[in-house]
Write a protein that holds these residues in place. Structure first.
Motif, PDB file in Angstrom:
ATOM      1  N   LEU A  47       0.791  -1.879   0.359  1.00 42.65           N
ATOM      2  CA  LEU A  47       0.116   0.058  -0.010  1.00 42.65           C
ATOM      3  C   LEU A  47       1.159   1.492  -0.249  1.00 42.65           C
ATOM      4  CD1 LEU A  47      -2.554   1.315   0.241  1.00 42.65           C
ATOM      5  CD2 LEU A  47      -2.195   1.201   2.587  1.00 42.65           C
ATOM      6  N   GLY A  48       1.872   1.193   0.768  1.00 46.86           N
ATOM      7  CA  GLY A  48       2.654   2.327   0.881  1.00 46.86           C
ATOM      8  C   GLY A  48       3.315   2.976  -0.550  1.00 46.86           C
ATOM      9  N   GLU A  49       3.853   1.758  -1.248  1.00 46.58           N
ATOM     10  CA  GLU A  49       4.056   2.122  -2.416  1.00 46.58           C
ATOM     11  C   GLU A  49       3.438   2.429  -4.088  1.00 46.58           C
ATOM     12  OE1 GLU A  49       7.465   1.442  -3.211  1.00 46.58           O
ATOM     13  OE2 GLU A  49       8.119  -0.545  -1.987  1.00 46.58           O
ATOM     14  N   ASP A  50       2.365   2.292  -2.988  1.00 42.44           N
ATOM     15  CA  ASP A  50       1.094   2.361  -4.463  1.00 42.44           C
ATOM     16  C   ASP A  50       0.534   4.169  -4.307  1.00 42.44           C
ATOM     17  OD1 ASP A  50       0.078   1.242  -6.629  1.00 42.44           O
ATOM     18  OD2 ASP A  50      -1.969   0.816  -5.208  1.00 42.44           O
ATOM     19  N   ASN A  81       6.249   0.430  -9.856  1.00 40.11           N
ATOM     20  CA  ASN A  81       6.523  -1.337 -10.594  1.00 40.11           C
ATOM     21  C   ASN A  81       6.230  -1.802  -9.430  1.00 40.11           C
ATOM     22  OD1 ASN A  81       7.565  -2.984 -11.977  1.00 40.11           O
ATOM     23  ND2 ASN A  81       9.725  -3.004 -10.743  1.00 40.11           N
ATOM     24  N   HIS A  82       7.150  -1.227  -8.096  1.00 37.93           N
ATOM     25  CA  HIS A  82       7.538  -2.175  -6.569  1.00 37.93           C
ATOM     26  C   HIS A  82       6.132  -2.389  -6.209  1.00 37.93           C
ATOM     27  CE1 HIS A  82      11.775   0.129  -5.451  1.00 37.93           C
ATOM     28  NE2 HIS A  82      11.491  -0.787  -6.668  1.00 37.93           N
ATOM     29  N   ALA A  83       5.077  -1.239  -6.353  1.00 34.57           N
ATOM     30  CA  ALA A  83       3.560  -2.285  -6.231  1.00 34.57           C
ATOM     31  C   ALA A  83       3.189  -2.814  -6.494  1.00 34.57           C
ATOM     32  CB  ALA A  83       3.054  -0.636  -6.227  1.00 34.57           C
ATOM     33  N   GLU A 127      12.589   5.509   2.664  1.00 31.81           N
ATOM     34  CA  GLU A 127      13.300   5.088   1.815  1.00 31.81           C
ATOM     35  C   GLU A 127      14.723   4.354   3.127  1.00 31.81           C
ATOM     36  OE1 GLU A 127      13.239   4.310  -1.133  1.00 31.81           O
ATOM     37  OE2 GLU A 127      12.188   6.152  -2.327  1.00 31.81           O
ATOM     38  N   VAL A 128      14.761   4.465   3.722  1.00 31.77           N
ATOM     39  CA  VAL A 128      16.016   4.164   4.670  1.00 31.77           C
ATOM     40  C   VAL A 128      15.519   3.078   5.411  1.00 31.77           C
ATOM     41  CG1 VAL A 128      17.438   4.658   6.794  1.00 31.77           C
ATOM     42  CG2 VAL A 128      17.406   6.555   4.828  1.00 31.77           C
ATOM     43  N   ILE A 153      13.240  -5.395  -5.018  1.00 30.19           N
ATOM     44  CA  ILE A 153      13.165  -3.970  -5.111  1.00 30.19           C
ATOM     45  C   ILE A 153      14.539  -3.044  -4.781  1.00 30.19           C
ATOM     46  CG2 ILE A 153      11.412  -3.114  -3.506  1.00 30.19           C
ATOM     47  CD1 ILE A 153       9.193  -4.792  -4.138  1.00 30.19           C
ATOM     48  N   LEU A 154      14.669  -4.488  -3.612  1.00 32.76           N
ATOM     49  CA  LEU A 154      15.831  -3.428  -3.033  1.00 32.76           C
ATOM     50  C   LEU A 154      16.854  -2.841  -3.174  1.00 32.76           C
ATOM     51  CD1 LEU A 154      17.464  -3.307   0.027  1.00 32.76           C
ATOM     52  CD2 LEU A 154      18.092  -5.287  -0.612  1.00 32.76           C
TER      53      LEU A 154
END
Length: 258
Positions: A47-50, A81-83, A127-128, A153-154
């Motif tokens: 959800l956070g990546e979206d 793309n991560h989402a 991000e960190v 993703i990393l």
């Protein structure tokens, strides 16, 4: 930072985009074995990546550097793309995505209300924290598909940190000298708070992945030093913590150190 240096970032992001397009997706058909705690944790991170990134893009446009604005758009494409990858992973594990969560709502409102400098500082907190989380997911799972998604993703996130450091280095330098370190000290406290919140909310998943709550918080807070040094210009922009793999076509000034 000179526009030509962000032009280099544009080329780098485009190279990664083309490499990604030319390669195959993970083998979704193999399915994923997700422990309930890990599944719940991934749903939150998905959800956070979206987010749509429209506010950051608008602020980047207003900053007046077309190369930086183009690089931000490419950065947002990677986040989307991560989402997508996490959504497909959840689907492979028989789970659905979340439609909302209070933490994502609060974080989104804070980002939208901030200027470019403040939004980037908030984004750098996320991000960190994500660096440590995806490393735990990559190394701690016994599911090959989950590990592969986390690895991909990393690798992106490890490039995003020096990218944002590059812009923040210029932005922080515009402040009076006496204001710079206090601002970044406040950022360190915000990072500590975020690490504590994630450790509390995702503790069961982190334990399942072999990382205790305390270790997660310590690792996150230790990552602040290289980030602050890169922003202040006392150290070249670099990736804090462990690198997942050698940099692929990374700008020479941002090569990783183990």
């Amino acid at each position: 930072m000179a526009a030509s240096e962000f032009a280099e970032w544009v080329r780098h992001f485009e190279t990664e985009r083309d490499r990604r397009a030319a390669g195959p997706d993970p083998s979704w058909e193999s399915g994923a074995r997700l422990a309930p705690a890990v599944q719940a944790s991934i749903r939150r991170f998905q959800l956070g990546e979206d987010g749509d990134g429209a506010d950051l893009i608008a602020k980047a446009d207003a900053a007046g550097d077309p190369h930086y604005a183009a690089a931000v758009r490419l950065f947002e494409d990677e986040e989307h793309n991560h989402a997508r990858l996490l959504a497909r992973l959840l689907e492979a594990g028989g789970a659905t995505t979340l439609t909302g969560h209070w933490s994502d709502t609060v974080f989104g409102r804070l980002r939208r209300s901030a200027g470019l400098r403040a939004e980037l500082l908030l984004l750098m907190v996320a991000e960190v924290v994500a660096l440590r989380y995806y490393r735990a997911l990559r190394d701690g799972t016994d599911d090959p598909l989950t590990s592969e998604v986390a690895r991909r993703i990393l690798a992106d996130e490890e490039r995003h940190v020096p990218f944002h450091c590059a812009r923040l280095r210029t932005s922080i330098a515009e402040l009076p000298r006496g204001a710079r370190r206090p601002l970044l000290a406040g950022w360190r406290l915000l990072l500590l708070g975020a690490g504590l919140v994630v450790a509390a909310d995702h503790g069961r998943a982190l334990r399942r992945l072999g990382v205790g709550r305390g270790r997660f918080v310590v690792d996150v807070t230790r990552s602040a030093g290289p980030v602050v040094a890169a922003i202040l210009g006392t150290h070249p922009p670099r990736v804090p913590g462990e690198a997942a793999e050698p940099a692929a076509a990374a700008p020479p000034a941002l090569s990783r150190r183990r």
